[in-house]
Design a protein around this motif. Sequence first.
Motif, PDB file in Angstrom:
ATOM      1  N   ALA A   1       0.831  -1.207   0.000  1.00 56.36           N
ATOM      2  CA  ALA A   1       0.000   0.000   0.000  1.00 56.36           C
ATOM      3  C   ALA A   1       0.865   1.256   0.000  1.00 56.36           C
ATOM      4  N   VAL A   2       1.877   1.275   0.831  1.00 59.96           N
ATOM      5  CA  VAL A   2       2.790   2.417   0.869  1.00 59.96           C
ATOM      6  C   VAL A   2       3.500   2.584  -0.471  1.00 59.96           C
ATOM      7  N   ALA A   3       3.989   1.470  -1.025  1.00 60.02           N
ATOM      8  CA  ALA A   3       4.756   1.525  -2.263  1.00 60.02           C
ATOM      9  C   ALA A   3       3.938   2.085  -3.415  1.00 60.02           C
ATOM     10  N   VAL A   4       2.703   1.617  -3.553  1.00 64.38           N
ATOM     11  CA  VAL A   4       1.888   1.997  -4.703  1.00 64.38           C
ATOM     12  C   VAL A   4       1.196   3.341  -4.484  1.00 64.38           C
ATOM     13  N   GLU A   5       0.553   3.512  -3.323  1.00 69.78           N
ATOM     14  CA  GLU A   5      -0.244   4.709  -3.083  1.00 69.78           C
ATOM     15  C   GLU A   5       0.599   5.941  -2.778  1.00 69.78           C
ATOM     16  N   ARG A   6       1.697   5.750  -2.061  1.00 68.11           N
ATOM     17  CA  ARG A   6       2.461   6.903  -1.604  1.00 68.11           C
ATOM     18  C   ARG A   6       3.719   7.142  -2.434  1.00 68.11           C
ATOM     19  N   LEU A   7       4.389   6.079  -2.837  1.00 67.72           N
ATOM     20  CA  LEU A   7       5.684   6.233  -3.489  1.00 67.72           C
ATOM     21  C   LEU A   7       5.618   6.120  -5.006  1.00 67.72           C
ATOM     22  N   GLY A   8       4.475   5.716  -5.545  1.00 65.26           N
ATOM     23  CA  GLY A   8       4.353   5.606  -6.995  1.00 65.26           C
ATOM     24  C   GLY A   8       5.133   4.461  -7.602  1.00 65.26           C
ATOM     25  N   LEU A   9       5.426   3.425  -6.797  1.00 64.97           N
ATOM     26  CA  LEU A   9       6.130   2.259  -7.321  1.00 64.97           C
ATOM     27  C   LEU A   9       5.156   1.360  -8.076  1.00 64.97           C
ATOM     28  N   PRO A  10       5.651   0.498  -8.954  1.00 68.43           N
ATOM     29  CA  PRO A  10       4.764  -0.369  -9.737  1.00 68.43           C
ATOM     30  C   PRO A  10       3.930  -1.288  -8.849  1.00 68.43           C
ATOM     31  N   ALA A  11       2.678  -1.500  -9.247  1.00 69.13           N
ATOM     32  CA  ALA A  11       1.784  -2.353  -8.467  1.00 69.13           C
ATOM     33  C   ALA A  11       2.141  -3.829  -8.601  1.00 69.13           C
ATOM     34  N   GLU A  12       2.803  -4.198  -9.721  1.00 75.43           N
ATOM     35  CA  GLU A  12       3.216  -5.589  -9.940  1.00 75.43           C
ATOM     36  C   GLU A  12       4.735  -5.613 -10.123  1.00 75.43           C
ATOM     37  N   PRO A  13       5.483  -5.545  -9.043  1.00 75.73           N
ATOM     38  CA  PRO A  13       6.945  -5.447  -9.174  1.00 75.73           C
ATOM     39  C   PRO A  13       7.581  -6.649  -9.854  1.00 75.73           C
TER      40      PRO A  13
END
Length: 552
Positions: free
Chosen positions: A478-490
């Motif tokens: 949740a942090v990675a995708v919602e806050r940091l803009g990282l890919p949802a499917e790493p």
Amino acid sequence: MSLMNPALLSLVLKVFYGSIVVENEHYIPRDGTACIVCSNHPNSLTDAILLISAVPSKKRNFLRMTAKDTQFGRRTLISWFIESVGTLPIKRRKDHLEGVADNTEVMASLVQALSEGDAVCLFPEGMSRYYPTVAPLKTGVARLASDVLSKRRDDPTFEVDILTCSITYMHREHFRSDVLVSFNPPTRLRPGTHPSLLSPASPSTVRSLTSYLRTQIVAGTIDAPSWGAVRTAKTAARIYSPLGTQMRLGDWVRVVGAFAEYFGGSRGGLASVGEWVEGSTVAEASASLAPEGEKERMESLALELKLTCRQDYQDTLNELGLTDARIRYALSYPGLVLRIGIRLAWAVFLTHLALPGIIPWGPIFATTAFATSRFKQTGPVWDVFDEIAQVKLVYGLVSGTMVVAAIGLGVRIMLGVSIVWAMVGAAAWMWMSLRWYEDATAAWRALLELLRLALVIERPVLERVRATRRDLQGQVHAVAVERLGLPAEPERWFLETETESEGGGFRSREGKGRAAGVWQLGVKYFSPRRRRKRDWNETLRWYDVTEFPGDR
């Protein structure tokens, strides 16, 4: 050839570090274009050697280095090397308490070199320290660019490029760790397009350019206010994207850096982007900031995640002697027994293969260990650990040369072959033995983990740890995708994306340092150049390195 020849030291550097990955060499301006290379400075003399070796000769045939003047004129191998590569001395006020720190002559030399199209290198932090964050930059680079542009103000075609570089050591002082050298897009300055830098340049303009350069450097490395935040960020990154070395080293560093920025709460430097990058605006640069309504929720989640990662999860893994990858999947007891048998056979085979060639490494390891232990006593962690790597490099080079020469001489006496070929053969034999020893160490480490899973750790304890990880995985994602803009499917994105994304969000830069596909993974595992590690955190240790010497 001089013992401290830069090429020889670069070779030693490649022995000391398992992988040295250089990204974005295409950003380096070619010979004839004035270029100021500036980088963060986490590892003393090692940084300079890295940059000298990272800039290919086909791009630049010479890189003029600078160093503090207290390093000159000393009867040490380090001083010898610094002077032998044509380094210019920079006086620092802190080193001259009488207040005499006149760099006029040196700056004039740098301005002249740049006006003729040469390349110079400065470390604008002004010092090397064992800190987890990039220090505020001195304004010397911006002032140097201003002086050069002012000198060539009547030439509209003249250009000086400021090329920032982000250096990241996974574990700067550990043998066979990994290093990322990432060049950033150059800032191209001309008298006609940047008149605000012409003398007399205003202090605000100089500070603005300096702030932008720091923003570039920080974006390409791991920057946090504390070592605890770095530790937490690495734990979160492993949970978010457990791809090991199938993931590029550059991508891994940027993912850890994103989490470190989040846990450390660091922001800033974005307001100056629009002034120095064509087509950029302050609004675009600030677009990644979270909406006000999300701030409290994200801060609460960050605190919970930080405490959980540090206290309940990573510490537990350390106590159990396991890594995150080992508990990710549950193995049946027959599966554990089979893996234990395979690892045991492989570890014993590699140990017997490596042992004869590792014996000559004994004097080298002993010499560097003795020198390092003495050096650690010379000061506090923050002022000493940044120089441990250079101590190991220098003492390893000297002792290693003596060992190879002794073996070569012995072979020459016994077999009558050329001493040069005997030394080359001895060096090759010792290198392959080191490679096999790396494989053996990794095999024994994996075997110990499997034995703990099978014989030591109780099943309820293991299930609790796995449950903690499953809960953390949801929070981290949740942090990675919602806050940091990282890919949802790493797993898909980092394995399939080959070039920089055009759609915004997190970007993967094209570069080296990844093994992908079954065939390439196998080839890299048996490569004589370097070992394919399980993950980028791995060093030549019997345990997983997650702690840092100090949190200053």
